[in-house]
Structure formats: C-alpha cells, structure tokens
Design an enzyme around this catalytic site. Structure first.
Site, PDB file in Angstrom:
ATOM      1  N   GLY A   1       0.650   5.510   1.329  1.00 52.40           N
ATOM      2  CA  GLY A   1      -0.062   6.564   2.038  1.00 52.40           C
ATOM      3  C   GLY A   1       0.560   7.899   1.725  1.00 52.40           C
TER       4      GLY A   1
ATOM      5  N   GLY B   1       0.826  -1.204   0.000  1.00 48.49           N
ATOM      6  CA  GLY B   1       0.000   0.000   0.000  1.00 48.49           C
ATOM      7  C   GLY B   1       0.855   1.245   0.000  1.00 48.49           C
TER       8      GLY B   1
ATOM      9  N   ASP C   1      -6.072   3.942  21.304  1.00 46.48           N
ATOM     10  CA  ASP C   1      -6.785   3.518  20.105  1.00 46.48           C
ATOM     11  C   ASP C   1      -6.842   1.991  20.033  1.00 46.48           C
ATOM     12  OD1 ASP C   1      -8.273   3.981  17.854  1.00 46.48           O
ATOM     13  OD2 ASP C   1      -6.561   4.326  16.529  1.00 46.48           O
TER      14      ASP C   1
END
Length: 496
Positions: A230, A228, A340
C-alpha cells in the site's frame, strides 16, 4: 478507525502532505476569517435543491431525482455533503493503520463537516465552472439521473473512478487544500498551531525506540509470502523464529511518511487493546528507518469471502454475530467506537475463530479487489452518521445489523447503487428492506429489529444484544471451517 483521542484521530484524517504541494496555495489566498452562511433551499417549481456549490449540485442532480429531492431535501443535502467529505478523507495522505475513534473525535469531525458547505461557497469564485481538467461526461445528456440510478452488479475500479470523476477536478483539489483550516484563523495562527502540534523526527524516533522490541526483525523473522503493498508499506506473512508461529507483518518505510507522529500514536493505542475477538497487535520493531508491525495472522480470510460465495445457516450467522458483538462491547467499554463494522473487517481463522479488525493494512492481507474499491463507501453506515444526529457507539450496532443482512443475502442493501445515492437512501429511507424476511426465525427478526432501529434511543446496545435469545442458537465455531474452505477453493485463495 481506532481508539485514539481527539486531535490525533482528526489530524490523521486531514493531514496534508507538505512535501507534495505548493505551499503558497494555502499561505496566500482569500481571507480565511470570512464566514458565509449558505441556506440550502428547494425550488418550488423543479423540486430540486438550490444553494449548493455548482459542482455539488451537478453531482446531486445526476443521481437523485427531482421528486426525491423534493420529498427528502434534508436527506439529499446531507448525502451530498457527506459524500464530498468522504472523498476528502480518502484523498488524505497514507494511513498506516485505521484505528478506532472516540466520541471526542466524532465531535470534531461533526464541526468539520458542518463547515464544509460554508467553506466551499466562500471560495465559490474559484470553482471549476471553466471545466479546467474536468470530464465532459458530467454534463452529457446520457448522464442524467434517470440513466444513472444504479451501478453494475460487480463494480470495478474503473466504474467507481468514473463515478467520482463526476466531481469537478479542481474543486476537489481546492477542497483538499482548504480542509482543516478554521475560517476564523489567520495564516500566522494556523502555522503556529501546526508547528506546535507535531514532534520532530528525532523525538518520534526516540519514542519509537522506547516502545519497540529491541530484536532485529530481519534476524527474528523469516519472510514467507508477500501479501500486498500500500501507500504506507509492504505486507507479508512471516515466520517468527522464537516460536515458529506465522504472523502478518507490515514493513513501513518511515522516510516516506509525512506524519510519523500519527504512527507513534497508533502504535501506543494498539499496544493497549487486546481481546480474543480482535485481530491483536503483537509487537513492533524498529530497524533504522523501517518500522515492522506484527499482527495476528488469520488464515481463513475475511467474512466477505464466505458471505459472497456460501449460504450460511442461522446458527452460523448467530455465532459470527456473537463473536463480533463481544469485540464491539469490549471496544465500547474502552470508550471507543469501531465505526466500520462490515464483513471485510471480520477475519476468520481456519478453526472458525472470528476476529474484528480495522487496521488499514489488514485489508491488504485479505482484501478482494472488487471490495477494495468500496473502501469508504457508505453501505453499512447508520442514518445518524450521514445526518450527524445522536452519533455515538450505537452506530456499530446498526452496522452489525447490516452485516447480518450480508450474511443472509450475500451483500448489504444498496450495494448496486452509487455511493452518493446509497447515502441518500440510508438517510431518507432509514431501515432497509430485507428480501428474505419471512424466511427468518422470530428470534432473528427480533434481533434485526433491535439492531436496525432508526431512533437511536430505541436501538439496543452491544451488551443488550449479547443477552438476546437469537444468540442461543449459535452453532459451534468449527462449523464455519467448511464454509471457509469452500470459499477459498472457489476464490483460489490461501494464506500458506
């Protein structure tokens, strides 16, 4: 977010991308030493809140009914303020990592959130009531609160953006420009503070050279599979020629980073954290303007894949809770808060190992597109995060309880609600209902009770929960492997 102190954490959240905006917008404007205290009140006839900025008010009225605003005005006001703050945070410049926070950072964040309403109203004359660049959906009759209670069962990026589009576009831009400025400061003082807070690029490169491995990463690693990309870099699986191990690497182009000092701070923090239940930092390499950060590769994907596709037994849930609690207790012993905890941030190995992460680029490695649209949303948040009361380490314990509900139900409470409405329900309702409560063992019920106490003083600590009888029923970690394989087959995922 991760274990760095004070200004480093806070600066990261609100750093401004100097090269991509008109500097005059913040150099010249309305006086910043004017502080206006606004009192939010409740209209006795309509039951709705008044005294909020107009764009906030419209957003609130579309998602929280007059009766709810009348019954829980403080929760409604806290929810909309925190929601706007979250939008600001998400629109901050790229974040190469997402490190943990300290209580000092939370205190500074509290002050910033408290100033939010005063700042917005002090510049209310600049608000977007002229509909400059604004979506016409906002005031449409069909978009009233009675028709917008929930979101689709499987939110898409489009639907999430549509909800956020309800915000005045220019109001958001204005907020982003203003955020981080002290109302009492003058432009000159502000400029000096920013200049003194950062290192030069040359100094940062020199410090990075000191802490990075001297090996040439382009020679040492064989790039195996891209995972991926970002805003801050590309992520891929690589094979380390030194031991043939597979690692996750993020290649960060430093020429595209506006806050290189934050990257330096975060690398130093990562080097100091190592635990069997954390996704561990392995090494960093600097080659010209490219920083390669190597982390452990967890080939089983995220716990999210398992909870959304497979039914877990109590013993398996207990095993995941135990491993996660060990990571949380370690972080708390270091004076840091994860903030989180959720299934997206728990990664699994094919051997059943369970490791907690919160380094932003790891989400790129295992992220599901639907869930990635949920970044920054509040479903796992403790009530005190929204209301800012007694906010400390026990927020992680609440989030663990919500993650346990994920493992029971397949998703957290309020997942089908909009983020703002979910924030309101967390603040107003407190402990959520658990649909299959009666099917749980007495020990599991007690474990959840101790996690999901709204009164922070009554909520257990991570260390206390590690001694809870529920964890005694934990199954062996290898029993998670069939669940991981089943989820990967359904989702057509593999990390080879």
């Amino acid at each position: 977010m991760t274990g760095r102190s004070g200004r480093g954490v806070f600066g990261k959240l609100f750093a401004k991308k100097q090269s991509n905006r008109d500097e005059r917008a913040t150099e010249i404007g309305m006086p910043t030493n004017v502080k206006q205290h606004i009192h939010v009140s409740k209209n006795s006839e309509t039951g709705m809140l008044e005294g909020l900025p107009s764009s906030w008010q419209r957003l609130l009225n579309t998602q929280i009914t007059p009766a709810e605003q009348h019954e829980n005005p403080d929760a409604a006001a806290a929810a909309v303020k925190f929601h706007i703050y979250t939008i600001k945070k998400e629109k901050a410049p790229n974040e190469p990592f997402k490190p943990f926070v300290t209580e000092q950072a939370i205190t500074e964040e509290d002050l910033e959130i408290e100033k939010l309403l005063d700042k917005k109203n002090a510049h209310q004359s600049q608000d977007s009531d002229l509909s400059f660049g604004q979506s016409s959906e906002e005031d449409a009759p069909g978009e009233s609160y009675s028709h917008r209670q929930t979101m689709p069962a499987q939110p898409t990026k489009h639907s999430m953006k549509k909800k956020d589009a309800m915000m005045d576009l220019t109001a958001i831009v204005e907020d982003l420009t203003m955020i981080g400025h002290e109302p009492e400061e003058s432009p000159i003082l502000r400029k000096k503070e920013i200049a003194n807070a950062t290192l030069t690029d040359e100094e940062i490169y020199e410090e990075l050279r000191k802490i990075c491995n001297k090996d040439d990463p382009y020679v040492r690693f064989e790039r195996a599979k891209d995972l991926g990309a970002g805003a801050s870099g590309v992520v891929f699986v690589a094979i380390d020629s030194k031991d043939n191990s597979r690692v996750a690497i993020k290649d960060i182009d430093l020429t595209k980073q506006s806050r290189k000092d934050l990257i330096l701070n975060e690398i130093n923090v990562l080097k100091g954290f190592n635990h069997k239940n954390l996704v561990n930092f392995l090494d960093a390499f600097l080659s010209y303007d490219h920083l390669w950060v190597a982390m452990e590769l967890l080939d089983g994907g995220s716990l999210t894949d398992v909870v959304t596709e497979v039914v877990m037994k109590e013993g398996q849930i207990a095993a995941v809770c135990r491993e996660t609690l060990q990571a949380i207790a370690f972080l708390h012993s270091k004076g840091t808060i994860h903030r989180d905890i959720k299934s997206d941030n728990v990664l699994l190995g094919m051997d059943g190992s369970v490791k907690v992460t919160d380094f932003g680029f790891c989400a790129n490695i295992v992220g599901d597109e639907k869930r990635q649209t949920m970044v920054g949303t509040p479903y796992w948040m403790a009530p005190e995060v929204v209301t800012r009361k007694q906010y400390g380490k026990k927020v992680d314990v609440w989030s663990l309880g919500i993650m346990a509900i994920e493992m029971i139900e397949g998703e957290p409470p309020y997942m089908k609600e909009t983020p703002l409405r979910a924030l309101y329900l967390i603040a107003a309702v407190g402990r959520p209902k658990i649909p299959r409560w009666e099917n749980l063992s007495a020990n599991f019920q007690d474990f959840l009770d101790k996690c999901l106490q709204v009164d922070v003083d009554l909520r257990a600590t991570a260390d206390e929960l590690l001694a809870h009888p529920f964890l005694e029923c934990a199954m062996e970690l290898r029993t998670l492997t069939p669940l991981i394989k089943a989820a990967q087959k359904i989702l057509h995922k593999n990390y080879d």
